[in-house]
Design a protein around this motif. Sequence first.
Motif, PDB file in Angstrom:
ATOM      1  N   GLN A 231       0.829  -1.210   0.000  1.00 14.09           N
ATOM      2  CA  GLN A 231       0.000   0.000   0.000  1.00 14.09           C
ATOM      3  C   GLN A 231       0.863   1.261   0.000  1.00 14.09           C
ATOM      4  O   GLN A 231       0.525   2.260  -0.648  1.00 14.09           O
ATOM      5  CB  GLN A 231      -0.927  -0.003   1.218  1.00 14.09           C
ATOM      6  N   ALA A 232       1.982   1.208   0.704  1.00 16.97           N
ATOM      7  CA  ALA A 232       2.884   2.367   0.743  1.00 16.97           C
ATOM      8  C   ALA A 232       3.428   2.659  -0.654  1.00 16.97           C
ATOM      9  O   ALA A 232       3.511   3.816  -1.079  1.00 16.97           O
ATOM     10  CB  ALA A 232       4.033   2.109   1.715  1.00 16.97           C
ATOM     11  N   TYR A 233       3.793   1.604  -1.381  1.00 14.52           N
ATOM     12  CA  TYR A 233       4.289   1.806  -2.741  1.00 14.52           C
ATOM     13  C   TYR A 233       3.175   2.314  -3.660  1.00 14.52           C
ATOM     14  O   TYR A 233       3.413   3.128  -4.556  1.00 14.52           O
ATOM     15  CB  TYR A 233       4.880   0.503  -3.288  1.00 14.52           C
ATOM     16  N   LEU A 234       1.943   1.839  -3.429  1.00 14.35           N
ATOM     17  CA  LEU A 234       0.821   2.322  -4.236  1.00 14.35           C
ATOM     18  C   LEU A 234       0.622   3.823  -4.070  1.00 14.35           C
ATOM     19  O   LEU A 234       0.360   4.538  -5.036  1.00 14.35           O
ATOM     20  CB  LEU A 234      -0.466   1.584  -3.841  1.00 14.35           C
ATOM     21  N   LYS A 235       0.739   4.295  -2.842  1.00 18.20           N
ATOM     22  CA  LYS A 235       0.543   5.720  -2.573  1.00 18.20           C
ATOM     23  C   LYS A 235       1.557   6.576  -3.322  1.00 18.20           C
ATOM     24  O   LYS A 235       1.293   7.737  -3.638  1.00 18.20           O
ATOM     25  CB  LYS A 235       0.650   5.992  -1.067  1.00 18.20           C
ATOM     26  N   HIS A 236       2.721   6.005  -3.608  1.00 16.95           N
ATOM     27  CA  HIS A 236       3.780   6.748  -4.303  1.00 16.95           C
ATOM     28  C   HIS A 236       3.845   6.361  -5.787  1.00 16.95           C
ATOM     29  O   HIS A 236       4.847   6.641  -6.458  1.00 16.95           O
ATOM     30  CB  HIS A 236       5.137   6.496  -3.630  1.00 16.95           C
ATOM     31  N   GLN A 238       4.384   3.683  -7.234  1.00 16.44           N
ATOM     32  CA  GLN A 238       5.387   2.692  -7.625  1.00 16.44           C
ATOM     33  C   GLN A 238       4.663   1.345  -7.775  1.00 16.44           C
ATOM     34  O   GLN A 238       4.755   0.464  -6.928  1.00 16.44           O
ATOM     35  CB  GLN A 238       6.504   2.639  -6.574  1.00 16.44           C
ATOM     36  N   ILE A 239       3.966   1.254  -8.903  1.00 13.63           N
ATOM     37  CA  ILE A 239       2.997   0.171  -9.083  1.00 13.63           C
ATOM     38  C   ILE A 239       3.664  -1.198  -9.133  1.00 13.63           C
ATOM     39  O   ILE A 239       3.173  -2.166  -8.529  1.00 13.63           O
ATOM     40  CB  ILE A 239       2.162   0.399 -10.364  1.00 13.63           C
ATOM     41  N   ASP A 240       4.785  -1.316  -9.855  1.00  7.76           N
ATOM     42  CA  ASP A 240       5.428  -2.621  -9.988  1.00  7.76           C
ATOM     43  C   ASP A 240       5.881  -3.161  -8.636  1.00  7.76           C
ATOM     44  O   ASP A 240       5.711  -4.341  -8.327  1.00  7.76           O
ATOM     45  CB  ASP A 240       6.620  -2.533 -10.942  1.00  7.76           C
ATOM     46  N   LEU A 241       6.469  -2.270  -7.821  1.00 10.94           N
ATOM     47  CA  LEU A 241       6.872  -2.700  -6.482  1.00 10.94           C
ATOM     48  C   LEU A 241       5.660  -3.074  -5.638  1.00 10.94           C
ATOM     49  O   LEU A 241       5.685  -4.058  -4.889  1.00 10.94           O
ATOM     50  CB  LEU A 241       7.654  -1.583  -5.796  1.00 10.94           C
ATOM     51  N   ALA A 242       4.579  -2.316  -5.768  1.00  7.11           N
ATOM     52  CA  ALA A 242       3.366  -2.609  -5.002  1.00  7.11           C
ATOM     53  C   ALA A 242       2.831  -3.991  -5.357  1.00  7.11           C
ATOM     54  O   ALA A 242       2.450  -4.775  -4.473  1.00  7.11           O
ATOM     55  CB  ALA A 242       2.302  -1.544  -5.281  1.00  7.11           C
ATOM     56  N   ILE A 243       2.809  -4.304  -6.643  1.00  5.98           N
ATOM     57  CA  ILE A 243       2.303  -5.612  -7.083  1.00  5.98           C
ATOM     58  C   ILE A 243       3.118  -6.739  -6.474  1.00  5.98           C
ATOM     59  O   ILE A 243       2.580  -7.739  -5.975  1.00  5.98           O
ATOM     60  CB  ILE A 243       2.313  -5.691  -8.626  1.00  5.98           C
ATOM     61  N   VAL A 244       4.441  -6.580  -6.486  1.00  4.02           N
ATOM     62  CA  VAL A 244       5.307  -7.622  -5.934  1.00  4.02           C
ATOM     63  C   VAL A 244       4.993  -7.874  -4.459  1.00  4.02           C
ATOM     64  O   VAL A 244       4.780  -9.017  -4.027  1.00  4.02           O
ATOM     65  CB  VAL A 244       6.790  -7.233  -6.113  1.00  4.02           C
TER      66      VAL A 244
END
Length: 760
Positions: A231-236, A238-244
């Motif tokens: 969720q933290a990556y989604l807020k920024h 950073q979609i690929d990292l969020a998916i992982v």
Amino acid sequence: NSNIYHYLGDLFFQQKEWQYAEKCYRAVIKLNPSHDWANLNLGRVLFESNKNQEASSCFKKALKTNPNLALGYFYSAEIFVKEEKWDDAIKFYEKAYNLNADINNLEEKIANSYKKYAYFANEQAFLWYQKAIDINPDNKNLYYNALEIKPNQTKLYLQLGKILEEQNIHEQANLCYKFALQHQLNNLTSFNELQSLEQDVNSSSSKILQQDTELNIFDPNKGKKFLDKGQAYLKHDQIDLAIVWLMIALKFNPKLAEAHFQLGNALASKADYKHAANHYRQALSLEPENCWYYNGWGDCLKAIWDLKSAIAAFDKAIQYKSDFEGFHNNKQQVLELQKRWQRVVDYSEQMQQQARGEADDGSLRILMITPYPTYPPNTGGAIRMFEQIKYFGSRHHLTVASFIFDDADYAIEDSLQDYCDFAVMVKLGAPIEPRKVNQQNQIYHWDTWNMRKILGELSKIDFDIVMFDFIFSAPYHHIFKDKITILNEHNIESRIIKQCTEAEKKDIAEIAENISAVGSFLNAEKEYRLLEAYENKTWSNFTLRTVVSEDDKQELESRCNAGKTIIVKNGIDTHSIVPVNNEKAQKMLYMGTMTYYPNIDAVIYFAEEILPIIRGKGDNLPFCIAGRDPSTEIQSLTDKYSYVEVVANPKKMTDVAQECSICIVPIRLGSGTRIKILHAMAMGLPVISTSLGCEGLEVIDGKNILIRDEPQDFAEAVLQLRQDSELWHELRNNGRKLMEEKYDWHSIFAQYEQELMEMI
């Protein structure tokens, strides 16, 4: 002495002096008819001269004399490839390989032949691509082809990612790493495997899964912390990292409803609606009364144009939180789309029920598909497409489907109602699938769920002809593959992107930050090759192709020898355009769609490199830029230069031209022919252009146009026209005369229509 002739033949061959090499090899064969290498080399010369049958005969003679001559089999296979006889090509390539495995790129050629041969040969193709990669591990195309056959190869994605990263193509590298991670995560069963995966990725210099001390204290019962990280990556963004991280969270706790929901959001943002839908459903099965999950599910259904189900999902969201205005707004948007969809369905049913009439009046049912609006017809391709609509709509039953980019453009349907039977505007929607590593950027974005659904409904109508304008409409060809299909190529689009490989990449990148359309010209080296390959593969699918110039026809036919290509040149409506009375006008005019990078480049080039020379000579002639949707970069020129004016979205270009005395066309990037020149000449404006700007037009420097390529020469031509009234009137009158004699739309489309009637 045959050895001397053979030696000379080899020298001429190396210098590509085919005529002399042929004479030398024939001299050898005359002295020794069974000379294997002389026959082989004569065949190679004939092959280079496209004399394939004679070349094949030479290779057969060489192999008859020497059955172990590897190159004889190799070049025989090359001829079979030209003839698309893939089975024979494979047999001869493999014979060559068994005799000499060191022939350059032989493994790749065998792999390509298997791939082209048939889908059931893909396994063999993949094995040969792997062999080719072992020999040439830096060849990106080998990875693209192999992964197209088997997209679940983690190792190949990691290798390709490393190559791309070394070449500073970071976006595509990270995409490769993401795919590698996703495929590996699908088979993950333990924390040790997760650590191993992290090491594999880090060893490939990837930043996508960074080392994290949290992993060292991993607790399989606390997938929540990985959800928080995702969720933290989604807020920024950073979609690929969020998916992982969300996938890791679900791997160890598949009942985390919020992780399913957030993963659905992340996948939807990457246009992976198929997998996003699955995670939305999983979230709802775990928390069936969560209004936000229904809202996300509704957005996903709206993107794939399952409108009825989307309305039901938003109804559920409203049921559980009726006071939230956003849910009501979302539902209302889908209801509006449903109305637009119903309008298409009603028209389709009406046309299916409507008999063609007892008396055949010779009119055709034509569908025209365009990648951008045809109205207002003020610039470039919009003028051509609108004139095409006017001509064929007045003589046949014409249906038009066009992409638009703004809700206000839905009004174009009303603007076109007097010119065609039916027009439907389709706002550019969600891509049909996530972008593949080797997928061309523009083609990817033009293939959308909503246009597919609308064209699928329209395909129920018995059209005689389906016209596709621009290569960007080609993804929908398969819907009408049983019809007569025509591709109207306004430009050879890959050529324009190729020209950008020499442009300042920094400039393109900076402009692309504010104009999404300019993004098509980023990564030009890769994108033009991908588009070129797509054009080569796609052109032959169409019954007929049209181009606007002889140059474009020659290029297209050199790359596609199947089917028919004709020239339907650009024109102008000389009957409705009256020359402006502008002898005392002061301004210079540039016309064009100002989100199109070649136009942006031309305007900035003129303002920064040519205008200062003109101003330095003491001439204060103002510069007027007029066209559709001028970008921030174009608008900012008015702040930088007080003598620059921008006219956005003019209703009538003649009103703008009335205040201008010269039209300038300092184009440095382009293909096809420039309608802006025809438009200017029809309005009575003398034109100064670069050679590329007026390429393909029947113009003569000094008679009906001034052609200048260097900034100094271009500036001097402007000053010359300012001072020489006789030359100004000569160019004005001759330009208008040229338009009336050779570029009238009615006569151009009448010839085109005759070609179409002969096809029915």
